[in-house]
Design an enzyme around this catalytic site. Sequence first.
Site, PDB file in Angstrom:
ATOM      1  N   ASP A 695      28.420  64.520  46.561  1.00  0.00           N
ATOM      2  CA  ASP A 695      27.205  64.272  45.793  1.00  0.00           C
ATOM      3  C   ASP A 695      26.200  65.375  46.137  1.00  0.00           C
ATOM      4  OD1 ASP A 695      25.227  62.927  44.265  1.00  0.00           O
ATOM      5  OD2 ASP A 695      24.442  62.026  46.096  1.00  0.00           O
ATOM      6  N   GLU A 829       9.195  58.563  43.364  1.00  0.00           N
ATOM      7  CA  GLU A 829       7.978  57.843  43.021  1.00  0.00           C
ATOM      8  C   GLU A 829       6.899  58.066  44.067  1.00  0.00           C
ATOM      9  OE1 GLU A 829       7.643  53.829  40.595  1.00  0.00           O
ATOM     10  OE2 GLU A 829       8.242  53.450  42.658  1.00  0.00           O
ATOM     11  N   LYS A 875      16.739  54.037  32.856  1.00  0.00           N
ATOM     12  CA  LYS A 875      16.333  55.389  33.250  1.00  0.00           C
ATOM     13  C   LYS A 875      14.858  55.651  32.954  1.00  0.00           C
ATOM     14  CE  LYS A 875      20.911  57.459  32.819  1.00  0.00           C
ATOM     15  NZ  LYS A 875      21.746  58.515  32.203  1.00  0.00           N
ATOM     16  N   LYS A 898       7.296  56.416  32.087  1.00  0.00           N
ATOM     17  CA  LYS A 898       7.824  57.656  32.660  1.00  0.00           C
ATOM     18  C   LYS A 898       9.333  57.506  32.827  1.00  0.00           C
ATOM     19  CE  LYS A 898       7.211  56.419  37.539  1.00  0.00           C
ATOM     20  NZ  LYS A 898       6.498  56.680  38.798  1.00  0.00           N
ATOM     21  N   THR A1013      27.271  65.802  40.387  1.00  0.00           N
ATOM     22  CA  THR A1013      25.837  65.559  40.384  1.00  0.00           C
ATOM     23  C   THR A1013      25.385  65.045  39.026  1.00  0.00           C
ATOM     24  OG1 THR A1013      23.672  66.621  40.668  1.00  0.00           O
ATOM     25  CG2 THR A1013      25.425  67.980  39.774  1.00  0.00           C
ATOM     26  N   GLY A1014      24.235  64.436  39.028  1.00  0.00           N
ATOM     27  CA  GLY A1014      23.644  63.962  37.781  1.00  0.00           C
ATOM     28  C   GLY A1014      22.677  64.955  37.168  1.00  0.00           C
ATOM     29  N   LYS A1125      32.548  59.728  39.028  1.00  0.00           N
ATOM     30  CA  LYS A1125      32.778  60.326  40.337  1.00  0.00           C
ATOM     31  C   LYS A1125      34.077  59.801  40.943  1.00  0.00           C
ATOM     32  CE  LYS A1125      27.900  61.074  41.607  1.00  0.00           C
ATOM     33  NZ  LYS A1125      26.845  60.768  42.603  1.00  0.00           N
ATOM     34  N   ASP A1145      25.536  59.750  49.901  1.00  0.00           N
ATOM     35  CA  ASP A1145      24.517  59.052  50.694  1.00  0.00           C
ATOM     36  C   ASP A1145      23.973  57.806  50.026  1.00  0.00           C
ATOM     37  OD1 ASP A1145      21.265  60.190  49.850  1.00  0.00           O
ATOM     38  OD2 ASP A1145      23.074  60.483  48.682  1.00  0.00           O
TER      39      ASP A1145
END
Length: 1476
Positions: A695, A829, A875, A898, A1013-1014, A1125, A1145
């Site tokens: 990741d 955040e 999201k 947001k 990864t995203g 993944k 993680d």
Amino acid sequence: MPTPEGDPFVPLKTNESYSSSVYEDGERITRGVTDSTNLEAQNGGITNNVSYSNNYPDSQVDVDIDPNQTNPNDMEPIASNHPRFAEVSEDQAAYNNFTGPDHGHNKTIMKRLRFGTRRNKAGKPTTSTLDGNIGRKSTLSKRLSSITDYKKTTSFSNNSDYPDSDTHKEPRKVFFNTPLPADLIEPESNLPKAVYARNKIRTTKYTPLSFVPKNIVHQFKNVANVYFLLIVILGAFRIFGVASPGLAAVPLIVIVVLTAIKDAFEDYRRMILDLELNNTHTEILNNFENVNIRNEKISLWRRMKKATTRGFVLMSYKFTNRKRSKQSSNAKPDVFANVLAPIQTVNSAQSGHRDSVEAGNFDSEDAHYHGASGIDGFNDHPRLSIASDHRFVQESDLQPNEISVMDHLHPVSGQAKFKKDFWKNVRVGDFVRVRNNNEIPADLVILSTSDVDGACNVETKNLDGETNLKVRQAMKSGEGIKHSNHCERAKFWIESEPPHPNLYTFNGVAKWTNHATENSGETMSEPLTINNLLLRGCTLRNTKWVIGVVVATGDDTKIMLNSGITPTKISLISRELNVSVIVNFVLLFCMCFVAGMIQGFAFKMPDTSIVYFEFGMIGGKPSVSGLISFWVAVIIFQSLVPISLYISIEIIKTIQAFFIFSDEFMYHEPLDYPCTPKSWNISDDLGQIEYIFSDKTGTLTQNVMEFKKCTINGISYGLAYTEAMAGMRKRLGVDTDKESKEKKNQIIRDKELMLMKLRSMDDNLQLIDDEVTFVSSALIDDINGQSGSEQAHANKHFFFALAICHTVLTEESTKYTGRRDFKAQSPDEAALVGTARDLGFTFVTRDKRGAILNIHGREQEVQVLNILEFNSTRKRMSVIIKLPSTAECAERILLICKGADSIIYERLIPNTQRQLRQQTAQQLQEFANEGLRTLCLAQREISASEYQEWNIRNEQASVALTNREQFMEEVADSIERNLTLLGGTAIEDRLQDGVPDSIALLGMAGIKLWVLTGDKLETAINIGFSCNLLNNDMQILVIDTNDGSLEACDLLISGLLQTHFGMTGSDEELEAAKLDHSPPKSNFAVVIDGDALKLALHESLAQKFVLLGKQCKSVLCCRVSPAQKAAVVKVVKNTLGVLTLSIGDGANDVAMIQSADVGVGIAGEEGRQAAMSSDYAIGQFKFLTRLLLIHGRWSYKRLAEMIPNFFYKNIVFTFCLFWYGIYNNFDGSYLFEYTYLMFYNLAFTSLPIIFLGVLDQDVNDKISLHVPQLYRTGILRLEWSQSKVWVYMIDGLYQSVISFFFPFLMYYTGVFNNPQGLATDHRFLIGIVACTISVLSCNTYVLLNQANWDWLSVLIFFLSNLILFFWTGVYSTSSMAVEFYKSATIIYGTLAFWACSLLGVVACLLPHICYMAIQNALFPKDIDIIRELWFNGHFDELPECSLDVPKLNTIFDMEDSCSSLSNSSGENEKNNEKST
């Protein structure tokens, strides 16, 4: 800076007009809005301010009622007015239209709606309407019936992600102070039908009574143990010729006892933890009838178990406390007392009994009613009234309250008290009180809390590893429950879904009978969600107390349902070891079959000595005698199957795990976290890893977010030089070191200027210079109006939106006096709110009405109506606020949202803000190219009528018992439309220390790294350059399908394979790829996005995609989901047959971690769920290099050498017996005295081989890190193979010939006598010589194969050899030795023994020594060259090992000084293997 006149936060004005999308559902139900909204109709300005009282025993609040209303009880129940419970009646609508005096209240009360549950800080609900025309169109009965009908057609929430959940169970019903219905009672016994799990948890495998039988059964599931048990059983029959069956059982007994001791120790530790947990104290309501529980008698067996456990624990307690003083031992409490002293309570003058409230339970604010303590003096919640003169409310003042589950007119016994008790005694249906900082003993539905809002904070670290506090909310209907007598009056029941393991969903409903006089008998209800539930294992924080009711205990709690065992993983060597053991069994069968056949034919042949000397056949006929001889041979040749091999491997792997745990260079001090092995049996796989799947966020990066840039109204702000930016510039050939220095100096100068301007605006005590991450003096100028009033307003409103749109909690800083620290559910955040704070838009705290902000020194209260929280599906997150009217505009409602830019852009008003959209999108793309994480902000103004309509539908969704989350998402989506774009943010997640060097080091070791990864494609590429995953010499192959068709993706992948590698993706190429483990020779990298990856993983394309990835040095997969993944890991592992490692993680990495052969979790900012689900847990990514290149390589090499040596030494000893059998027709006589058979594996040769597997090091850790190419032997699998085992066994066969025939031929031509004249021709005396040669040669052979000779290894070698001589000398002096009596005295006194033994050992080892010398001199391996350089001092200048990864320039210097390593080591190693 003074605030401009009027509201500075008016939404940006546009010329476009638009209509809001409205969600339409089947039957429209008209409902009130609640007291917390107090909306005003645009034409009527209707305002309702209502105060009333429940007249609780501990509250004194005035009641304000419409003077025109003759009887308040003529109204519908108040619960019917609350949108969470029922619809608004006509009478109540008239009451809501009362427009009399406002009774001194100037502000309305805030209502908060968290996603999935609603919070109301007011204390008592009222209803405001906009038009006053709400009629009785839909009553509570209709709603309840609709819920019931819906429940009949729909099952409870689908937990498809949790296949083991018991969704087939019946819904759970738990009753409190209410008799069970007849259908829930067994008519025969009059007991409840439901049987609930006990809250006593037992994670141990055994109990004191069951340990011996269960452990024996468990051990004999091992085939080797069963085999040796069969040997012992056969030896008990005299027909098989075992002289001492008792001694024959000693090896098996020793192995079983040692294993049992190890298992007992492990289980003892678990038992101690269980005892501590089960005997933890909590407060349970006693003297209260729990109708849900059977009062069954404890069986005699259970009493015996409890007594045994009690005695065992008391013995352990006395043992561990034996050093305590006599006084303290006399004062120790009885740890098994079920009920302890009750908590001191506050007297009630009327009832004559004590309320169970511990002294100091409430602070002064809670203990005294004060009207002016709230904001603006608004007193809207009943306070606990305990005045200084101890006056109490009389019970005659009690009035029924329809929204409360309490029946105040219900008589109570007054005997119920909260008393301390043990967790194990908590039962479903109990009332439990939990204090601050205590853990939750079971799954509880919250009735009430010490907070006037009914909120509490919990830490869920034990469940999901997250350390951020979560807010949970009490039932609205449980408000006012504070004492034990309140619990006795609470009459309700809870219907919920059956227990399931999903930690994030809970659907239930609390129901009770209306206690009002007029509407008595009507059923009321309140929906329950996960936000009303406290899960076992959570810890209560920042809340004085919580009272809850137990709905699940023990194994039914969510933490226990999630405590499933991590998938069992078996190392590659262990899997292949089974093949070697099976071959040994086959070899044993062949040897025994030959023995039986020869013995049978010997009896069948006439005129032989066996017929003359034997008095008949033991079996009566040759065939039976041959069969008996077969089993005799099984006993004699038993050493061929190594009984001690498995226990030796387990000991070695346990010690290796301890070494890994104790490595100080893998200790992460900030988290106090060492490298923690979770699976001890796969350490050798760490040395053979070929693919790493990683990741990015939190794994390669720190997951410590820093706000760097933003775009507001089309203008970009912020100075930053990110690592990804440096990587992008490096691609262009720019000198990044020089440029980085210049940029950083520019940033420092601009930061000083910005801070000076901020200080001039106001004295912001929250501003800490060293912690400011966003640098832009131009933004401060624009806030002050340098670019015009419109941009100034846009900037202010942007940061106001950041300060209000979140779910952050605040607490006093322990580092900076007067500062508020933020506790956020995500570091993103916290970074957003922190930057707003630095710029003067400080989020202070939350109160009953919403949030308090400090904007440039002026506090402003913002009423928060609803919070629609973030989740991975949405999201995005939104907050609905109400801004007060100003001189410029009227009161209005805003939705601020947001989220990801792709999500926000599709929700903007169509065909508006085109230029702003284009500018913002372009700037966000630039931010992404610099490696920054981007978010968009947008807003929408909502009319009061539209909000009211939406709120009704939202309330309907919140009470759904099934698919509640889905309905809530649909309703939220309906309001988050037609947004106006405000701007975007860019946050940097910096790389962890040592990541670039670690990745480069792993690449040199031949390990291929795939990053999943995203992030966006461009962001991932730039991050790849910054962390050395990509470099300028690489050609990047991008797979990105625009049309999304399978054919297009197939064409693209096939074209890349054919063009660059000349491959077609055929099965033949795949088979060749499985055999080729060498590093990729071509300099390519693949980058693929999530949509293309979904197609590439299709069964028709997976093979081509894997072959393409194998030819490349690096692969980056972008925009991937957690499921993708795991799919990538599985397809690579299964297609190529390679060993894989996954590292992550977060909770979204768990599936990937468990899918790989080795899973590594990083304990970081996102919690420790990945670490808890992993095989190895580390503190930072850089420790992975040491875990693999040092400990992994050592473990693999040690086991790969130890196991063949084990088979070798057994062959030597067993075949000596076989050669002897040739000369006696395998009649079952022994060459060796029987104790030699027992102790050969157990004592004579066990320790050297174990220490080889524990301590051997070919090179030290310093060289292992600086010469990473040494790791490739594990990838190429050169140290371990079946052929190596066969070679060692053949060598053992040769040495067995020497060990037997040297003594045999020595006696062949004559007899040697000792100096006393005693003959030395007995078979046992010949066996002493043969055994001495075997033991000495085997131990020396193992020592020669050991690369590192330290003093301990040499000591163990000599001690093991001395044990042979010691046992022979001591045992032969005993008369129990019978034929062996005085054998040592006889044989050790002859020169022939010493000469034959010495020559035999030399003859055994000479071929092996010659092979090693020739191989090292003429065909050296890479490790041989490195060792020679090491001995010559070439590596003396290397820096010593530390927490840091070695610098790449050091690694390159090593390659220059050792040119043999620069050529791929694979072919040289393979040639050596073939020559072997």
